[in-house]
Design an enzyme around this catalytic site. Structure first.
Site, PDB file in Angstrom:
ATOM      1  N   GLY A 108       0.778  -1.238   0.000  1.00 42.94           N
ATOM      2  CA  GLY A 108       0.000   0.000   0.000  1.00 42.94           C
ATOM      3  C   GLY A 108       0.805   1.281   0.000  1.00 42.94           C
ATOM      4  O   GLY A 108       0.292   2.340   0.384  1.00 42.94           O
ATOM      5  N   LEU A 157      -6.717  -9.721 -12.543  1.00 43.09           N
ATOM      6  CA  LEU A 157      -7.473  -9.194 -13.686  1.00 43.09           C
ATOM      7  C   LEU A 157      -8.869  -8.808 -13.232  1.00 43.09           C
ATOM      8  O   LEU A 157      -9.416  -9.385 -12.287  1.00 43.09           O
ATOM      9  CB  LEU A 157      -7.611 -10.273 -14.760  1.00 43.09           C
ATOM     10  CG  LEU A 157      -6.408 -10.536 -15.658  1.00 43.09           C
ATOM     11  CD1 LEU A 157      -6.763 -11.611 -16.673  1.00 43.09           C
ATOM     12  CD2 LEU A 157      -5.958  -9.262 -16.358  1.00 43.09           C
ATOM     13  N   ASN A 165      -4.344   2.553 -13.513  1.00 43.30           N
ATOM     14  CA  ASN A 165      -3.327   1.715 -12.891  1.00 43.30           C
ATOM     15  C   ASN A 165      -1.965   2.363 -13.098  1.00 43.30           C
ATOM     16  O   ASN A 165      -1.765   3.089 -14.080  1.00 43.30           O
ATOM     17  CB  ASN A 165      -3.318   0.330 -13.549  1.00 43.30           C
ATOM     18  CG  ASN A 165      -2.297  -0.599 -12.907  1.00 43.30           C
ATOM     19  OD1 ASN A 165      -2.160  -0.653 -11.680  1.00 43.30           O
ATOM     20  ND2 ASN A 165      -1.555  -1.330 -13.729  1.00 43.30           N
ATOM     21  N   HIS A 210       2.034   1.192 -13.534  1.00 41.92           N
ATOM     22  CA  HIS A 210       2.888   0.031 -13.770  1.00 41.92           C
ATOM     23  C   HIS A 210       4.347   0.479 -13.737  1.00 41.92           C
ATOM     24  O   HIS A 210       4.681   1.526 -14.317  1.00 41.92           O
ATOM     25  CB  HIS A 210       2.555  -0.600 -15.135  1.00 41.92           C
ATOM     26  CG  HIS A 210       3.363  -1.827 -15.413  1.00 41.92           C
ATOM     27  ND1 HIS A 210       3.071  -3.041 -14.829  1.00 41.92           N
ATOM     28  CD2 HIS A 210       4.468  -2.023 -16.164  1.00 41.92           C
ATOM     29  CE1 HIS A 210       3.961  -3.939 -15.233  1.00 41.92           C
ATOM     30  NE2 HIS A 210       4.818  -3.348 -16.033  1.00 41.92           N
ATOM     31  N   ASP A 254      -1.882  -5.223 -17.803  1.00 35.82           N
ATOM     32  CA  ASP A 254      -1.081  -4.075 -18.245  1.00 35.82           C
ATOM     33  C   ASP A 254      -1.434  -3.598 -19.647  1.00 35.82           C
ATOM     34  O   ASP A 254      -0.583  -3.108 -20.394  1.00 35.82           O
ATOM     35  CB  ASP A 254       0.425  -4.411 -18.149  1.00 35.82           C
ATOM     36  CG  ASP A 254       0.800  -4.858 -16.755  1.00 35.82           C
ATOM     37  OD1 ASP A 254       0.314  -4.246 -15.799  1.00 35.82           O
ATOM     38  OD2 ASP A 254       1.560  -5.832 -16.626  1.00 35.82           O
ATOM     39  N   GLU A 274       6.855   7.148  -9.829  1.00 35.97           N
ATOM     40  CA  GLU A 274       5.433   6.783  -9.683  1.00 35.97           C
ATOM     41  C   GLU A 274       4.717   7.739  -8.724  1.00 35.97           C
ATOM     42  O   GLU A 274       3.572   8.120  -8.966  1.00 35.97           O
ATOM     43  CB  GLU A 274       5.282   5.365  -9.116  1.00 35.97           C
ATOM     44  CG  GLU A 274       5.691   4.248 -10.042  1.00 35.97           C
ATOM     45  CD  GLU A 274       5.467   2.872  -9.401  1.00 35.97           C
ATOM     46  OE1 GLU A 274       4.484   2.685  -8.662  1.00 35.97           O
ATOM     47  OE2 GLU A 274       6.290   1.973  -9.641  1.00 35.97           O
TER      48      GLU A 274
HETATM   49  C1  GAR Z   1       4.113  -0.418  -7.463  1.00 34.70           C
HETATM   50  O1  GAR Z   1       5.460  -0.210  -7.760  1.00 34.70           O
HETATM   51  C2  GAR Z   1       3.335  -0.599  -8.747  1.00 34.70           C
HETATM   52  O2  GAR Z   1       3.876   0.096  -9.826  1.00 34.70           O
HETATM   53  C3  GAR Z   1       3.447  -2.080  -9.003  1.00 34.70           C
HETATM   54  O3  GAR Z   1       3.423  -2.669  -7.747  1.00 34.70           O
HETATM   55  C4  GAR Z   1       3.937  -1.773  -6.767  1.00 34.70           C
HETATM   56  C5  GAR Z   1       2.925  -1.722  -5.654  1.00 34.70           C
HETATM   57  O4  GAR Z   1       3.472  -1.260  -4.454  1.00 34.70           O
HETATM   58  N1  GAR Z   1       2.350  -2.502  -9.834  1.00 34.70           N
HETATM   59  C6  GAR Z   1       2.446  -3.459 -10.752  1.00 34.70           C
HETATM   60  O5  GAR Z   1       3.461  -4.124 -10.914  1.00 34.70           O
HETATM   61  C7  GAR Z   1       1.179  -3.662 -11.565  1.00 34.70           C
HETATM   62  N2  GAR Z   1       1.403  -4.544 -12.663  1.00 34.70           N
HETATM   63  P1  GAR Z   1       2.507  -1.068  -3.186  1.00 34.70           P
HETATM   64  O6  GAR Z   1       1.775  -2.373  -2.958  1.00 34.70           O
HETATM   65  O7  GAR Z   1       3.434  -0.763  -2.035  1.00 34.70           O
HETATM   66  O8  GAR Z   1       1.586   0.072  -3.502  1.00 34.70           O
END
Ligand code: GAR
Length: 207
Positions: free
Chosen positions: A14, A94, A107, A109, A150, A179
């Site tokens: 999170g 998904l 989203n 990525h 994605d 991000e």
């Molecule tokens: C983030 O870096 C996000 O870009 C990636 O997971 C991480 C989540 O971190 N998402 C993906 O890879 C989606 N395909 P979090 O759980 O600490 O927010």
């Protein structure tokens, strides 16, 4: 549209959600998180949500046979909170998207899509693959969510350099910093009604 009511879906720690909370509280994002749903009961993102006094729900992926049933349960859970839009924040499943949420789900990525996306390419797996490929740049992508991993129209991208001595962890830290800037900026464009989607192409409308 101003002041978005956001639902956030997650599966893990999170940090992406925490950043959205901070940007809303700091006035950088004209939105409020009205509900968070986790696909895992042990996700630390649920704890972060409770600390902010926001409803934290669990719809466990493993309790549903297929994408259809799981998605129906997710959208039924958020419906009472009447969200205007949905942010995926490390959500690892998904979704089958109802018509009313088409072009309302974003989203982030951790790569420059369409490179390094798809099933199995999430979190640190992405950074390992980027390093293995010898890339000199990588970055992050905010996109509308499609029905494949994605996929979906790209809203914004931010590139970062890959350094010769990077490890997956050092690279992840650089991409995640990007991000933290890009995702709230893209959500703010949605809040301002400035994203126009035609097929795969997103146009950013002037203020
Ligand atoms: C983030 O870096 C996000 O870009 C990636 O997971 C991480 C989540 O971190 N998402 C993906 O890879 C989606 N395909 P979090 O759980 O600490 O927010």
């Amino acid at each position: 549209m101003a002041h978005l009511r956001l639902a956030v879906l997650l599966s893990g720690s999170g940090t992406t959600l925490e950043n959205l909370f901070e940007k809303c509280a700091g006035g950088k994002l004209d939105a409020e998180v009205v509900v968070v749903v986790s696909s895992r009961a042990d996700a630390y993102g649920l704890e972060r949500t409770r600390r902010r006094n926001v409803p934290a729900l669990v719809v466990e992926r493993r309790r549903y046979a297929g994408t259809d049933e799981f998605s129906a349960a997710i959208f039924a859970a958020i419906e009472p909170y009447a969200p205007d839009a949905i942010c995926l924040a490390g959500f690892m499943s998904l979704l089958r998207i109802p018509e009313k949420y088409r072009d309302r789900i974003l989203n982030v990525h951790p790569a420059l899509l369409p490179a390094f996306g798809g099933k199995g390419l999430y979190g640190h797996h992405v950074h390992e693959a980027v390093l293995r490929a010898g890339c000199k740049v990588t970055g992050c992508t905010v996109h509308f969510v499609g029905e494949k991993y994605d996929s979906g129209p790209i809203v914004a991208q931010k590139a970062v350099p890959v350094m010769p001595d990077d490890t997956p962890d050092t690279l992840a830290a650089r991409v995640q910093a990007a991000e933290r800037e890009l995702y709230p900026e893209a959500v703010q464009l949605l809040a301002e009604g400035r994203l126009s989607v035609k097929g795969q192409i997103v146009k950013i409308l002037p203020e």
